[in-house]
Scaffold this motif. Structure first.
Motif, PDB file in Angstrom:
ATOM      1  N   ASP A 165      39.554  38.581  38.805  1.00 13.10           N
ATOM      2  CA  ASP A 165      40.319  38.508  37.559  1.00 13.10           C
ATOM      3  C   ASP A 165      39.996  37.246  36.776  1.00 13.10           C
ATOM      4  OD1 ASP A 165      41.569  40.897  38.030  1.00 13.10           O
ATOM      5  OD2 ASP A 165      43.459  40.029  38.719  1.00 13.10           O
ATOM      6  N   GLN A 166      39.870  36.123  37.486  1.00 15.56           N
ATOM      7  CA  GLN A 166      39.585  34.861  36.812  1.00 15.56           C
ATOM      8  C   GLN A 166      38.208  34.887  36.149  1.00 15.56           C
ATOM      9  OE1 GLN A 166      41.716  32.043  36.437  1.00 15.56           O
ATOM     10  NE2 GLN A 166      43.136  33.668  37.026  1.00 15.56           N
ATOM     11  N   ILE A 167      37.227  35.506  36.799  1.00 19.09           N
ATOM     12  CA  ILE A 167      35.892  35.611  36.209  1.00 19.09           C
ATOM     13  C   ILE A 167      35.937  36.501  34.979  1.00 19.09           C
ATOM     14  CG2 ILE A 167      33.551  36.498  36.591  1.00 19.09           C
ATOM     15  CD1 ILE A 167      33.816  35.594  39.510  1.00 19.09           C
ATOM     16  N   GLU A 168      36.670  37.589  35.049  1.00 21.77           N
ATOM     17  CA  GLU A 168      36.766  38.481  33.897  1.00 21.77           C
ATOM     18  C   GLU A 168      37.489  37.809  32.737  1.00 21.77           C
ATOM     19  OE1 GLU A 168      38.333  42.237  35.145  1.00 21.77           O
ATOM     20  OE2 GLU A 168      36.522  42.737  36.288  1.00 21.77           O
ATOM     21  N   LYS A 169      38.425  36.906  33.039  1.00 22.62           N
ATOM     22  CA  LYS A 169      39.097  36.166  31.973  1.00 22.62           C
ATOM     23  C   LYS A 169      38.145  35.212  31.246  1.00 22.62           C
ATOM     24  CE  LYS A 169      43.888  36.271  33.605  1.00 22.62           C
ATOM     25  NZ  LYS A 169      45.065  35.467  34.037  1.00 22.62           N
ATOM     26  N   LEU A 170      37.019  34.913  31.890  1.00 23.65           N
ATOM     27  CA  LEU A 170      35.997  34.097  31.230  1.00 23.65           C
ATOM     28  C   LEU A 170      35.147  34.934  30.274  1.00 23.65           C
ATOM     29  CD1 LEU A 170      34.703  32.040  34.318  1.00 23.65           C
ATOM     30  CD2 LEU A 170      36.330  31.286  32.570  1.00 23.65           C
ATOM     31  N   GLY A 171      35.398  36.229  30.220  1.00 24.51           N
ATOM     32  CA  GLY A 171      34.613  37.114  29.373  1.00 24.51           C
ATOM     33  C   GLY A 171      33.398  37.690  30.064  1.00 24.51           C
ATOM     34  N   ILE A 172      33.351  37.536  31.390  1.00 25.93           N
ATOM     35  CA  ILE A 172      32.230  38.064  32.177  1.00 25.93           C
ATOM     36  C   ILE A 172      32.669  39.387  32.780  1.00 25.93           C
ATOM     37  CG2 ILE A 172      30.737  37.672  34.182  1.00 25.93           C
ATOM     38  CD1 ILE A 172      31.092  34.654  33.651  1.00 25.93           C
ATOM     39  N   ASN A 173      32.101  40.471  32.299  1.00 23.54           N
ATOM     40  CA  ASN A 173      32.494  41.802  32.742  1.00 23.54           C
ATOM     41  C   ASN A 173      31.293  42.552  33.299  1.00 23.54           C
ATOM     42  OD1 ASN A 173      35.318  41.751  31.729  1.00 23.54           O
ATOM     43  ND2 ASN A 173      34.313  41.554  29.750  1.00 23.54           N
ATOM     44  N   GLY A 174      31.550  43.412  34.296  1.00 20.40           N
ATOM     45  CA  GLY A 174      30.502  44.259  34.829  1.00 20.40           C
ATOM     46  C   GLY A 174      29.591  43.601  35.836  1.00 20.40           C
ATOM     47  N   SER A 175      29.922  42.392  36.271  1.00 22.41           N
ATOM     48  CA  SER A 175      29.061  41.674  37.215  1.00 22.41           C
ATOM     49  C   SER A 175      29.696  41.473  38.583  1.00 22.41           C
ATOM     50  CB  SER A 175      28.683  40.297  36.635  1.00 22.41           C
ATOM     51  OG  SER A 175      27.932  40.431  35.455  1.00 22.41           O
ATOM     52  N   VAL A 176      30.963  41.867  38.719  1.00 23.85           N
ATOM     53  CA  VAL A 176      31.741  41.443  39.886  1.00 23.85           C
ATOM     54  C   VAL A 176      32.057  42.601  40.821  1.00 23.85           C
ATOM     55  CG1 VAL A 176      34.011  40.575  40.576  1.00 23.85           C
ATOM     56  CG2 VAL A 176      32.766  39.461  38.718  1.00 23.85           C
ATOM     57  N   VAL A 177      31.888  42.354  42.120  1.00 26.56           N
ATOM     58  CA  VAL A 177      32.384  43.230  43.173  1.00 26.56           C
ATOM     59  C   VAL A 177      33.410  42.441  43.979  1.00 26.56           C
ATOM     60  CG1 VAL A 177      31.803  44.435  45.317  1.00 26.56           C
ATOM     61  CG2 VAL A 177      30.272  44.596  43.344  1.00 26.56           C
ATOM     62  N   THR A 178      34.614  42.970  44.108  1.00 24.55           N
ATOM     63  CA  THR A 178      35.660  42.285  44.847  1.00 24.55           C
ATOM     64  C   THR A 178      35.474  42.525  46.337  1.00 24.55           C
ATOM     65  OG1 THR A 178      37.188  42.546  43.005  1.00 24.55           O
ATOM     66  CG2 THR A 178      38.151  42.066  45.161  1.00 24.55           C
ATOM     67  N   GLY A 179      35.311  41.449  47.097  1.00 25.75           N
ATOM     68  CA  GLY A 179      35.027  41.586  48.517  1.00 25.75           C
ATOM     69  C   GLY A 179      35.916  40.733  49.379  1.00 25.75           C
ATOM     70  N   GLY A 180      35.341  39.694  49.932  1.00 27.04           N
ATOM     71  CA  GLY A 180      36.034  38.787  50.835  1.00 27.04           C
ATOM     72  C   GLY A 180      35.042  37.698  51.200  1.00 27.04           C
ATOM     73  N   CYS A 181      35.063  37.255  52.433  1.00 25.64           N
ATOM     74  CA  CYS A 181      34.069  36.289  52.892  1.00 25.64           C
ATOM     75  C   CYS A 181      33.088  36.997  53.821  1.00 25.64           C
ATOM     76  CB  CYS A 181      34.748  35.139  53.643  1.00 25.64           C
ATOM     77  SG  CYS A 181      33.572  33.870  54.203  1.00 25.64           S
ATOM     78  N   PRO A 182      31.782  36.772  53.663  1.00 28.91           N
ATOM     79  CA  PRO A 182      30.815  37.436  54.558  1.00 28.91           C
ATOM     80  C   PRO A 182      30.989  37.079  56.022  1.00 28.91           C
ATOM     81  CG  PRO A 182      29.744  35.766  53.188  1.00 28.91           C
ATOM     82  CD  PRO A 182      31.115  35.953  52.641  1.00 28.91           C
ATOM     83  N   SER A 183      31.714  35.997  56.329  1.00 29.87           N
ATOM     84  CA  SER A 183      31.978  35.668  57.729  1.00 29.87           C
ATOM     85  C   SER A 183      32.843  36.730  58.406  1.00 29.87           C
ATOM     86  CB  SER A 183      32.655  34.297  57.843  1.00 29.87           C
ATOM     87  OG  SER A 183      33.904  34.283  57.169  1.00 29.87           O
TER      88      SER A 183
END
Length: 408
Positions: A165-183
């Motif tokens: 959500d915070q990244i999208e509030k920067l105006g960056i759309n279509g680049s994000v996959v919500t995941g977790g930590c790869p660990s």
């Protein structure tokens, strides 16, 4: 209420079929793939090698083992020309970089000049809580924009919906996959939660305890830290105090007291064993304080203890990957988000009322092994698809983890 991003589109492998068959050469932006014979290394070399936080080793180790492409490691300041010559794609193992504490303007320029596609894995946002938006320097804002624009795929795998959500509030759309930590995917066992739960069910009261140590400046968690240390220092079942950050904390785990100011020595003692003299405090450090410089050794140590508990997410997460129970005491948005998106048992520091005892620790921990394994399987499927969509070849065990059979 934050969006869950469950419906977002991740390009599938068919959509990337036009890529050449030869695997892409990967540049992982992490300078040291191994710290070598670290028992004999000077402290400054070790501290730089872990990126100033031992917890970084967890997700770097995970990413290195999740990608089967040809991989080379490079420092963050590597020139664009060297990256162009050595790699076809850049992978950045990420932590909580999105906050007012960072400024990545120089790296943004380097990455942009390289012209290579970039994949960011495990990016997190840091704020006091979910009700606050992050504050970014202009350099870090540009850094995340450069990453997003480097490819047409969804190339930023975040730690959770708050970061997305915070990244999208920067105006960056279509680049994000919500995941977790790869660990989350270090242990290849598909039914990891079941293994953790089986052992935990056999423990009536946790005896030996490993503490994931906090920081001496965290005054709001100091009373909690004192209680955890008291539980850890059981003469019949002695535990360990595992530090990750900051520099002074890591130093005392190596028996290095030179260069620590009197003020900081006092703060460290007050945060751990305030009733000890300074000489007794140093002896206590040598007996209990530990830090680790490779993930297998860290996990192997955690297997000795019934429970790992504390304010450091990665210290707790590695315990579960080592098939032992853990409890994270969350102190901000980043630790809460990581726990919520990787199934790590957690409790907010502000929700701990009264004394912490072995008996109520057992009651505090809520762990549904079936739910954990299903969530991990679903997350592994999404993570695997994310890697493939970006031209990265995932390790075979991610596929097995993504397709587990659960009892009806």
């Amino acid at each position: 209420m934050h969006a869950t991003h469950d419906s977002q589109h991740v390009p599938n492998i068919e959509e990337t079929a036009s890529r050449p068959e030869a695997p892409l050469r990967v540049a992982i932006l992490w300078k040291f793939p191994t710290l070598g014979l670290y028992s004999n290394a000077p402290f400054s070399a070790l501290f730089n090698g872990i990126g100033h936080n031992n917890g970084n080793l967890a997700f770097v180790y995970a990413i290195k083992n999740h990608i089967t492409n040809p991989v080379n490691f490079f420092g963050w300041s590597t020139s664009p020309e060297q990256l162009q010559e050595s790699a076809d794609i850049i992978v950045i193992p990420c932590a909580n970089q999105l906050g007012k504490h960072t400024d990545y303007g120089s790296m943004a320029s380097n990455l942009e000049k390289s012209g290579l596609p970039i994949v960011a894995i495990g990016l997190g946002a840091q704020a006091d809580n979910y009700d606050h938006d992050i504050q970014l320097s202009e350099g870090t804002r540009r850094w995340v924009e450069v990453i997003a624009k480097s490819t047409k795929t969804c190339n930023i795998y975040t730690r959770g919906p708050y970061t997305s959500d915070q990244i999208e509030k920067l105006g960056i759309n279509g680049s994000v996959v919500t995941g977790g930590c790869p660990s989350y995917f270090i242990n290849p066992e598909p039914k990891l939660g079941q293994r953790v739960a089986e052992r935990w069910s056999q423990i009536e009261v946790p005896r030996s305890i490993s503490v994931a140590a906090g920081h001496q400046a965290w005054l709001h968690t100091r009373e909690i830290e004192h209680q955890l240390i008291a539980l850890m220092m059981d003469p019949a079942c002695p535990g360990q105090y595992v530090v990750q950050s900051m520099e002074e904390m890591v130093k005392i785990s190596r028996g290095v007291f030179e260069g620590i100011s009197d003020h900081n020595i006092k703060a460290l003692r007050n945060h751990t064993v305030p009733h000890y003299s300074f000489d007794e405090f140093k002896s206590w450090c040598n007996n209990y304080a530990r830090s680790f410089y490779d993930v297998p050794a860290w996990m192997d140590s955690l297997r000795r203890y019934d429970l790992t508990i504390g304010t450091r997410y990665h210290g707790i997460a590695l315990a579960l990957q080592a098939e032992r129970m853990g409890l994270t005491i969350t102190i901000d948005s980043r630790t809460r988000e990581l726990c919520e998106n990787t199934g790590v048992p957690h409790i907010a520091a502000g929700d701990i009322k009264g004394a912490i005892t072995r008996s109520n620790l057992k009651r505090m921990i809520k762990f549904d092994s079936a739910k954990y394994d299903l969530h991990r399987s679903s997350a592994a499927a999404r993570y695997r698809q994310f890697l493939m969509a970006n031209g990265l070849q995932p390790a075979g065990y991610l596929s097995r983890m993504a397709t587990i059979d659960m009892p009806s």
